[in-house]
Write a protein that holds these residues in place. Sequence first.
Motif, short mmCIF file in Angstrom:
data_model
loop_
_atom_site.label_atom_id
_atom_site.label_comp_id
_atom_site.label_asym_id
_atom_site.label_seq_id
_atom_site.Cartn_x
_atom_site.Cartn_y
_atom_site.Cartn_z
N GLY A 169 32.25 15.27 81.02
CA GLY A 169 31.05 14.52 81.36
C GLY A 169 29.87 14.74 80.16
N TYR A 170 30.03 15.92 79.45
CA TYR A 170 29.16 15.97 78.13
C TYR A 170 29.60 15.01 77.18
CZ TYR A 170 27.13 18.59 74.11
OH TYR A 170 26.71 18.97 73.17
N GLY A 171 30.92 14.52 77.11
CA GLY A 171 31.29 13.70 76.02
C GLY A 171 30.98 12.26 76.70
N GLY A 172 30.83 12.12 77.79
CA GLY A 172 30.43 10.76 78.39
C GLY A 172 28.74 10.56 78.15
N LEU A 173 28.02 11.69 78.10
CA LEU A 173 26.71 11.60 77.83
C LEU A 173 26.30 11.38 76.54
CD1 LEU A 173 25.14 14.41 80.23
CD2 LEU A 173 25.10 11.83 80.66
N LEU A 174 26.96 12.16 75.73
CA LEU A 174 26.67 12.05 73.90
C LEU A 174 28.02 11.41 73.56
CD1 LEU A 174 25.45 15.71 73.43
CD2 LEU A 174 24.00 13.54 73.90
N ARG A 175 27.85 10.20 73.71
CA ARG A 175 29.15 9.37 72.95
C ARG A 175 29.32 9.43 71.54
NH1 ARG A 175 31.67 6.33 76.62
NH2 ARG A 175 31.02 6.31 78.81
#
Length: 812
Positions: A169-175
């Motif tokens: 989820g964190y990687g999806g928010l900060l692409r």
Amino acid sequence: MDMNPPPVEELRRVDAELARLDARRAELLARRAWLLGVLYAPAGRAAAPPFPGVAAPAETSPRGAQNVLLTLGGILLAVAALAFTLVSWGSMGIAGRSAVLLAVTSAALAAPAVLLRRGLGSTAEAVGALGLVLTVLDAYALHRVALPGTDGLGYTAAAAAVLAGVWGGYGGLLRGLRLPLPAAVVAAQLPLPLGALAAGGGPAVVAWAAVLTAAADVLVLGRPPRSEVRVTAGVSAGVLAAWALLTGTGLSLTAPWTGAPLLLGCAALCLYAAGAARPAASTLATVAGLALVAAVAGPARAALPAEWAVPVYVVCGLALAALWRPVRAGWIPEAVRGGFGLAGGVVAGLGVLWALPPVLAGLLGPADRSAGLWSGTHAAPVPADYPATAALVLLLGAVAAATAGGPWGRWGAVVLGWSLLMALPVALELPYAAGIAVRLVATAAALGLAVRPGGPAHDRPEPAPGPAPVPERPEGAWGASWTAVTAAPVVPVAPGALFAWTGSAAGTASAVSALLLALDVRAATFGVLGVLLALFTAVAVLGGGAVRETAAGAAVLAAAGLVGAGAATAGLSGAAAGLALLIVPAATAALAVRVRSVAAEVTGAAVGALALALTVPRPAALALALALGGVIAAATALRAERRRAASWTAGALFLAAAWVRLAVWGVTVPEAYTLPVTVPALVVGLLRRRRDPAASSWAAYGPGLAATLVPSLAAVWSDPHWTRPLLLGTGALAVTLLGARFRLQAPLVLGGAALVLVAAHELAPYVVQLVGALPRWLPPAAAGLLLLAVGATYERRLREARALRGRLARMR
């Protein structure tokens, strides 16, 4: 033109422009420093100026130095956080611990968002990596404080699942960050296998968990995420699938019904992955095919006796390769079909390797000559570790190769068929006579192939070198396996030559094996030699090229074997057997008038040399054998192409025969041995001088004269009688006069030297007597006077010597 690029692309452009500006600023600062140095430097000292527009080479770029610093900073922060968690954690209360964890982790995870908006991508990546490490430490700290009694494996599995979700989820928010998503994929590999271990599952359960996790990775491969996520998922899937395959293979040997479903699941996963990873589709299909073979053959092997294990695997492999039929209906992709064919071919090849020891035992076993020749006893032909099913494996391989079609398929069928025949006596424990018969059948079949290899294909010319053609689809149930194995590019070889070489080599090998086995019984030896003589003679008549020559030489050896066996049966001595063997070179020389074969003639000559060697213990028989060999060589010299070599050979054999006969008669006079050499040599020299008047007398007459004069001179000096010196002196005088008459240098010099030496030998006793009767002072005085006379007339003597040398040089 797109005036509003995406934020990520615009950020990349801004970073590139900033890097360019940094490089330009460094260049201008270097130029400024040089200019200041020029203005304020002392006189006579010049600086090395950087040229305008060319900056001094930097050891690292500003962006690279920034990345190194950020990486080192992140590592140091992670080490500090780890030390704090392990060392200083216990000195704080629960509130302090919670506050520190919450504050540090939240700050580390929130900072990259701000840094990305400001264009500091590298800094954001380093801080984000620190945040990921802190989440792991948080999970560890939570287990130590709040859940100390929880099972370690179970808690690790749950924590890995939570971290995988949080990081994803964190990687999806900060692409803009590249690390969180691959880290989430790595963490996602642990929950299922560790959970299965925590639940007490055995190897099969853990392997199934690995298969399910690898299936999830393959689903990621099918989606279009970023490249680093695909690479991480692909590597993870490969590692987990390999582990599951190894576990399933081991279980298929110990618990087949447990390992078979696992192997089928791995095969299904590989086939599904072949559609997602097209560059590796053929490799994945091959692995899937091997897993299918192991899955099906494992239970079948367990239900049958142990000796049927390898045939079961071979049958399953060939059955897998038989799936070429659905290709026409479009059921199986071409890459998958090729992988299945290769897997089946590999399994069949391994089975053939397993079946090779009986072939080698059948081929080389008769070479064990622990018992004597014609003893009637036979060595045990069966290796204990290889059952009769090895012959079945060879048969299956031969059928599969024949079904594949094409030159290479037919060649494989021939080789495996011949191997089957060689293995049958061992694998089936055939009786002695049957073993010889099978070997002779193998010899006849192989030699027949060498005579007419491949039918009409033998008559077609060899194709020009170029790219390897795509093999045609085989029209047989098991053709795909052989086609897949032999589809790799190879050096073009003419089918006719390939079959001829293979048939000749295989036929010769099986013929030797049959003959070695036949040496146990007298009648079998004659029968096998007769059959081999007929077979090799037929090949020599019908074949061509190197095959014909090889067969002709083998036929001569077979004939020699028959003669030798007949001599042994008749009880002849070694010398008598040698005389009998001369029949072979005589027959070879007679047949060579009508049938030209270098191999047959060379082999016949070798048999003749063996015959001479057998007669050496009896000199009388040796003389006769040498004379007969001379007759054979003289008959061979009647052919124009063999005249030179055969005539010299004949002369040498006749001379040797005469010498041996003289030795048998007890003749010790050297002239009896030398004159038979001198007279023919002088005749040959005379004929040569008539044909070539410019030939030197040394080459024409020198060897012949020296052959008699030199040994006779040696005999004169040890002979107390007057007859030999008189005859040798007379002959030397005649040779000298002939040399002077016809102006020939060699007879003049050799005859004169011999005459002088003979005269010195005859005068030596009288000179000795004379010297003994004279006063002691007289010889030195005579020597002194002689030296004075020579010195006084030195110039004239020198001119006379030069004139004599000139006259000799003008002679031939």
